[in-house]
Design an enzyme around this catalytic site. Sequence first.
Site, short mmCIF file in Angstrom:
data_model
loop_
_atom_site.label_atom_id
_atom_site.label_comp_id
_atom_site.label_asym_id
_atom_site.label_seq_id
_atom_site.Cartn_x
_atom_site.Cartn_y
_atom_site.Cartn_z
N SER A 146 1.19 8.68 4.99
CA SER A 146 0.55 8.65 3.70
C SER A 146 1.65 8.97 2.71
CB SER A 146 -0.55 9.69 3.63
OG SER A 146 -1.02 9.79 2.32
N ARG A 147 2.05 7.99 1.90
CA ARG A 147 3.25 8.19 1.09
C ARG A 147 3.03 9.07 -0.12
NH1 ARG A 147 3.97 2.44 1.84
NH2 ARG A 147 4.84 2.27 3.93
N VAL A 148 1.82 9.15 -0.63
CA VAL A 148 1.60 9.97 -1.82
C VAL A 148 0.55 11.05 -1.63
CG1 VAL A 148 2.32 8.15 -3.40
CG2 VAL A 148 -0.07 8.34 -2.78
N THR A 180 0.82 -1.21 0.00
CA THR A 180 0.00 0.00 0.00
C THR A 180 0.86 1.27 0.00
OG1 THR A 180 -0.13 -0.30 2.38
CG2 THR A 180 -2.03 -1.00 1.09
#
Length: 524
Positions: free
Chosen positions: A385-387, A359
């Site tokens: 939240s990576r993006v 994810t």
Amino acid sequence: MELNPSEVTSVLKAEIENFQSEASTEHVGQVLQVGDGVARVYGLDHCMMSELVEFRNGVMGVALNLEEDNVGCVLLGNASSVKEGDVVKSTGKVISVPTGDELLGRVVNALGEPMDGRGVIQTSSDDLRPIEQTAPTVVEREPVTEPMMSGIKSIDAMIPVGRGQRELIIGDRQTGKTALIIDSIINQKNTGGGDPSNPEQVLCVYNAIGQKQSTVVEVLRRLEEAGAMSYTIIVNASASEEASMQFLSPYSATAMAERFRDAGRHVLIAYDDLTKQAYAYRQVMLLLRRPPGREAYPGDVFNLHSKLLERSAKLSRNAHELNPEKYSGGGGSITAFPVVETQEGDVSAYVPTNVISITDGQIFLESDLFYSGVRPAVNVGISVSRVGGAAQTPAMKKVAGGLRINLAQFRELEAFAQFGSDLDTATQQALTRGARLVELLKQGQYVPLKNSEQIVSIFAGTSGVLDEIENAQVPSFVEGLVEHMNANHADVMIELDQWKTKWTNEIEGTVKSACETFSGQFSA
Ligand code: ATP
Ligand code: MG
């Protein structure tokens, strides 16, 4: 009478050919062994992987193991009526489910059959889609740019999710995982007023896997009460259903979501939860005698989840020009909220580590926080939240900038402060600020907040307005402030709800003076 040998041979040849083609239109086999929801079938030589096979009394099965002398199938539906020696037909088709608008508002099983007693779902054979689809290719995708607002302060402010992102919700049992999803679904009403024909409306798919029926009923009731079922499909494979239905249901749910995505719509899909799906898969695979690996899962359990979650993506704006056969509109997206349950907060178990690595970030819920009253129990330190940062609304980004740091400082200082020694003013200030922010981020169930409401509340926290009041009064202060803004500065609130609105000096001035006015009223 004269016999012409060449005529005889040609007639015989034609007969033999006809006979062969008749026989090959229908491949039939026989049940060798059946039990525990799986069957071994002899004689299905031309069977495909994942092909649908039909048993004698209309029971369907899926071929999962193609071995040298038999085919291992899982049974869908009433497995007890299948007997040894029964005839099995292969169908030449892979398993498909109905899709489309007709399913909105309904509760269906993993095969797309209605479960809510509201009659048949009017779909045609054109609406059927295979449940296993390939994910969009690299060129058909785009990075996330639009926010998928959950309506939950702690998430939208610090762990923003974008449309097309896969954000894992992970935590022990009873930590509010399902509650986060329900609130996010309810909040999507703000996108298009709950009207599924409005192209702005985000459609939702809630996939319940291995859950208690009572939980699913409660979810349905809550969504209906909030008017959220008009744009939502519930795909239910509850604990009482066959393991096969449980592990296939996420693929069916995704096929339903893809129908909307491919037409350029935005979809939110939640898999609640993938741990139970992996359990069901493990059960079936052990019964089919696949070799067990780590934690007794079969070797392909990573692929089980990665192929599923890869189908959630943000499509490029011109996807329909690149691939007109597949897409009828561009720019659609599927945002996925997979859920994983941990034991005692152990994220290093097999399935949690797998899904974390697949994810684009995770929201970590903690029992300790939950029981100490911090709800939603989001552990901000290890949630990421990576993006999604690229998709956060600009005003929120500006206002919530210092939130994470302030909370991190607070947590560090909190430990020292317990020794009760004399604290300098800077430390005291950081402690006060942190305590107010923790209080501010608490949020009840079923009350998702609009973007404007969140921004105003968080501004009160990060700008220090809340430092002046008692901790216990924070919720009523914030609530009052939002009401005050809605009543006196409706234009600013409407503007802030447009997610592209920037945090200008003018808006900041208005909110600041409103805070001051309201503080005066509040203390009086
Ligand atoms: P399970 O592991 O059983 O699926 P879960 O992690 O999905 O549990 P929920 O069912 O969402 O957890 O929530 C557990 C309980 O906590 C429920 O009774 C719910 O009403 C309550 N709860 C969840 N979130 C909140 C909240 N923000 N405020 C108050 N109560 C909450
Ligand atoms: Mg739950």
